[in-house]
Design a protein around this motif. Sequence first.
Motif, short mmCIF file in Angstrom:
data_model
loop_
_atom_site.label_atom_id
_atom_site.label_comp_id
_atom_site.label_asym_id
_atom_site.label_seq_id
_atom_site.Cartn_x
_atom_site.Cartn_y
_atom_site.Cartn_z
N LYS A 17 52.19 61.83 47.52
CA LYS A 17 52.47 63.21 47.13
C LYS A 17 51.20 63.87 46.56
CE LYS A 17 56.26 65.76 44.99
NZ LYS A 17 57.52 65.67 44.22
N GLY A 18 50.48 63.14 45.72
CA GLY A 18 49.23 63.63 45.16
C GLY A 18 48.15 63.78 46.22
N LEU A 19 48.07 62.80 47.13
CA LEU A 19 47.06 62.81 48.19
C LEU A 19 47.20 64.05 49.08
CD1 LEU A 19 44.78 61.40 49.74
CD2 LEU A 19 46.54 60.13 51.00
N ARG B 106 54.29 77.41 37.59
CA ARG B 106 53.38 78.18 38.44
C ARG B 106 53.92 78.20 39.87
NH1 ARG B 106 47.74 75.22 37.66
NH2 ARG B 106 48.93 73.71 38.87
N ALA B 107 53.37 79.07 40.68
CA ALA B 107 53.85 79.18 42.07
C ALA B 107 53.00 78.36 43.04
CB ALA B 107 53.84 80.65 42.49
N PHE B 108 52.16 77.48 42.51
CA PHE B 108 51.28 76.71 43.39
C PHE B 108 51.01 75.32 42.78
CE2 PHE B 108 48.66 78.91 40.34
CZ PHE B 108 47.71 77.98 39.96
N GLU B 109 50.51 74.43 43.62
CA GLU B 109 50.11 73.08 43.19
C GLU B 109 48.61 72.93 43.45
OE1 GLU B 109 54.00 70.26 43.77
OE2 GLU B 109 52.77 70.64 45.55
N ASP B 110 47.90 72.32 42.49
CA ASP B 110 46.47 72.13 42.66
C ASP B 110 46.08 70.73 42.20
OD1 ASP B 110 46.71 72.31 39.95
OD2 ASP B 110 45.48 74.10 39.70
N ARG B 111 44.76 70.55 41.96
CA ARG B 111 44.26 69.24 41.58
C ARG B 111 44.96 68.69 40.34
NH1 ARG B 111 38.23 68.80 39.47
NH2 ARG B 111 37.77 69.77 41.48
N ARG B 112 45.24 69.54 39.37
CA ARG B 112 45.87 69.06 38.14
C ARG B 112 47.27 68.52 38.40
NH1 ARG B 112 43.96 72.94 33.10
NH2 ARG B 112 41.77 72.33 33.21
N THR B 113 47.99 69.21 39.27
CA THR B 113 49.32 68.72 39.65
C THR B 113 49.18 67.36 40.33
OG1 THR B 113 49.86 71.04 40.13
CG2 THR B 113 51.48 69.38 40.75
N ALA B 114 48.21 67.27 41.24
CA ALA B 114 47.99 66.01 41.98
C ALA B 114 47.64 64.87 41.03
CB ALA B 114 46.88 66.21 43.01
N VAL B 115 46.80 65.15 40.04
CA VAL B 115 46.39 64.10 39.09
C VAL B 115 47.60 63.54 38.34
CG1 VAL B 115 45.14 63.71 36.92
CG2 VAL B 115 44.01 64.88 38.81
N ILE B 116 48.55 64.42 37.99
CA ILE B 116 49.76 63.94 37.31
C ILE B 116 50.54 63.01 38.23
CG2 ILE B 116 51.93 64.61 36.22
CD1 ILE B 116 50.58 67.26 35.45
N TYR B 117 50.66 63.39 39.52
CA TYR B 117 51.36 62.53 40.47
C TYR B 117 50.65 61.16 40.59
CZ TYR B 117 54.15 66.51 42.11
OH TYR B 117 55.02 67.56 42.18
N LEU B 118 49.31 61.18 40.61
CA LEU B 118 48.56 59.91 40.69
C LEU B 118 48.84 59.04 39.46
CD1 LEU B 118 45.02 60.93 42.04
CD2 LEU B 118 47.15 60.60 43.27
N ASN B 119 48.87 59.69 38.29
CA ASN B 119 49.12 58.93 37.06
C ASN B 119 50.53 58.36 37.00
OD1 ASN B 119 46.55 59.27 35.98
ND2 ASN B 119 47.05 61.21 35.04
N ILE B 120 51.51 59.14 37.48
CA ILE B 120 52.88 58.62 37.55
C ILE B 120 52.93 57.45 38.54
CG2 ILE B 120 55.26 59.16 38.22
CD1 ILE B 120 54.77 62.02 37.22
N LYS C 266 37.26 64.83 47.19
CA LYS C 266 36.89 63.49 47.64
C LYS C 266 36.96 62.41 46.56
CE LYS C 266 34.07 64.85 51.59
NZ LYS C 266 32.74 64.74 52.25
N PHE C 267 36.51 62.70 45.34
CA PHE C 267 36.54 61.69 44.28
C PHE C 267 37.97 61.22 44.02
CE2 PHE C 267 32.43 63.68 43.30
CZ PHE C 267 31.64 62.56 43.10
N PHE C 268 38.89 62.16 43.98
CA PHE C 268 40.28 61.82 43.71
C PHE C 268 40.95 61.20 44.93
CE2 PHE C 268 39.17 65.13 40.70
CZ PHE C 268 39.63 64.61 39.51
N ILE C 269 40.55 61.63 46.11
CA ILE C 269 41.08 61.04 47.35
C ILE C 269 40.67 59.57 47.43
CG2 ILE C 269 40.90 61.08 49.86
CD1 ILE C 269 40.71 64.16 49.64
N ALA C 270 39.43 59.27 47.05
CA ALA C 270 38.96 57.88 47.04
C ALA C 270 39.84 57.03 46.12
CB ALA C 270 37.51 57.81 46.59
N ASN C 271 40.20 57.59 44.96
CA ASN C 271 41.09 56.89 44.03
C ASN C 271 42.44 56.60 44.69
OD1 ASN C 271 43.48 57.35 41.96
ND2 ASN C 271 41.81 56.44 40.80
N CYS C 272 42.95 57.59 45.43
CA CYS C 272 44.23 57.42 46.14
C CYS C 272 44.14 56.30 47.17
CB CYS C 272 44.62 58.71 46.84
SG CYS C 272 45.34 59.95 45.77
N TYR C 273 43.07 56.31 47.94
CA TYR C 273 42.90 55.29 48.98
C TYR C 273 42.86 53.88 48.37
CZ TYR C 273 41.72 58.97 52.38
OH TYR C 273 41.75 60.06 53.20
#
Length: 531
Positions: free
Chosen positions: A225-227, A192-206, A236-243
Amino acid sequence: MRKCVFIITVLFGLSVSAQISNDSLKLVWENEKGIDSVRFNALENYYEINNQTQPDSALVALEYYYLLAEEKKATKHMFKATKRTGNIYRLKRNYDKAMSVYQEAETLAIELKDPTLQAAIMGNMGNIFIYRQDYSQATQYFSKALKFYQEDANLEEESHMLTSLGSVYLIINNYDLALEYYKKSLNILNNRAFEDRRTAVIYLNIGWTNFEKGLYKDAEFYYKKGLKILQVKNEKFFIANCYESLAKIYLNLKDLKRANFYAIKNLDLNTELAIETGIIDAQIIIAQLTFETNTSDATKKAEAILAKLPSNANNEVKRNVYELLYKCYKAQNKLGLSLKMYERYNIYNDSIQLEKNNFAVAREAVKNEFDVKLYETKLKNEKQQAQLELKQLKRTFGIISGAVLLILFIVLYYKNHIKKNRKKREALLEELEKLKNNSSSSIIVDSKKFELIREDIEASINRKLNETDWKVLNILLDTPEITNKEIAEKAFMSVDGIGSALRRMYDYFDIKDTKYKKIALLTEAIKRSNN
């Protein structure tokens, strides 16, 4: 100072803008005279805007959405409202409520006879099974949804299920397989030509995978990278996980300043989102960080956490609190309290160990199921390979058969061609002998005593033959099938000179293309000599 004011002004402006947008959407969906599709669209837009930033407000709107859809007998919109309600409860870590709502959504999907909706809710329910540590069920649900999306060529949802399966393998400590699934999922999204929450979630899991492997710098890279992606829409829910994860990463790296920075941000965000378990986890991390510099303050924080710890808190949280208090009291030489905390720590640690044993059983169940699927896939691949090899064998056999037939045809052709040439040569030699043995009075019967008449030949071709030409003709008279090299040796000349003389005479005697030009030349010379 100006920069700070500017930022505050912009943020205030954005907040006001968002409020106006929300109010406008509310006016649209509450307008009972409005078109149903427009009202539903307004509710969906409100959910997209607020599900991460104002989850409780989003829940209120979703309740209205469901009731409106029920009133209008719009079952598909009822499904959407129900599924999204389950998503928010899951993010708020109220897993029992989320599962209950997902089951309602599943019933609606079945009623609609829509396999796409059934696959979607199946994936969501798989997430709940993970939180319940029912990894076998989670794998089954994710695998079924994955199969449907692959058959439906729905790449984005296929990527989502690959990520979910990767998380199961991460939990059961199969890090290599987890990374393999995450990379497959990421490869699909990278088209795809863009990155979104799903892309970020994969980065968090890696990042999580690298954290579990003790590769903290790599984990930091992927979480940041995900943050960066999540902060674009303030997820916010996913950002909290990152923090929370970044705080743990820096704690392990002994970078206490950064660890404390992210721990506080994690606490603030969980407090804003009213996630009780998230708040407790954040407070424990802050207390662990405090212990590194101030034992007394760490003790107070740990005691405060223990005092308000809910009875249904999981064993890992309890163990972490008692472990911290044990370390604090021991450092303060409060041996009695230290021993008491240590005993409590052991109780919960043993319980966790028991859970780990049960977890090991679950891990084996998932592993066995994976092995079965792997074996089935292997059999399928072997069958396909055998069919391919058979097809290739048939193709090779066909090529070989064709080649053999072609070779046979070529052999027969050349054999027939040689046979024809041999007959032609024999016919020419026979004619040559007849000419030599002509009963005419001017020809001597004995071929060895036969002589060419130069004058007659020159008269017939209307030109004089030079000595080389004449010499060549007489040599041919003795041996018609002689080679150029042998003629050159007998005439004491070069091979090139003989070739030149022959070409000249072919022209004189009008000899056309033929395989036996020398015999034809001699035959023509004898004929002209006889004349």
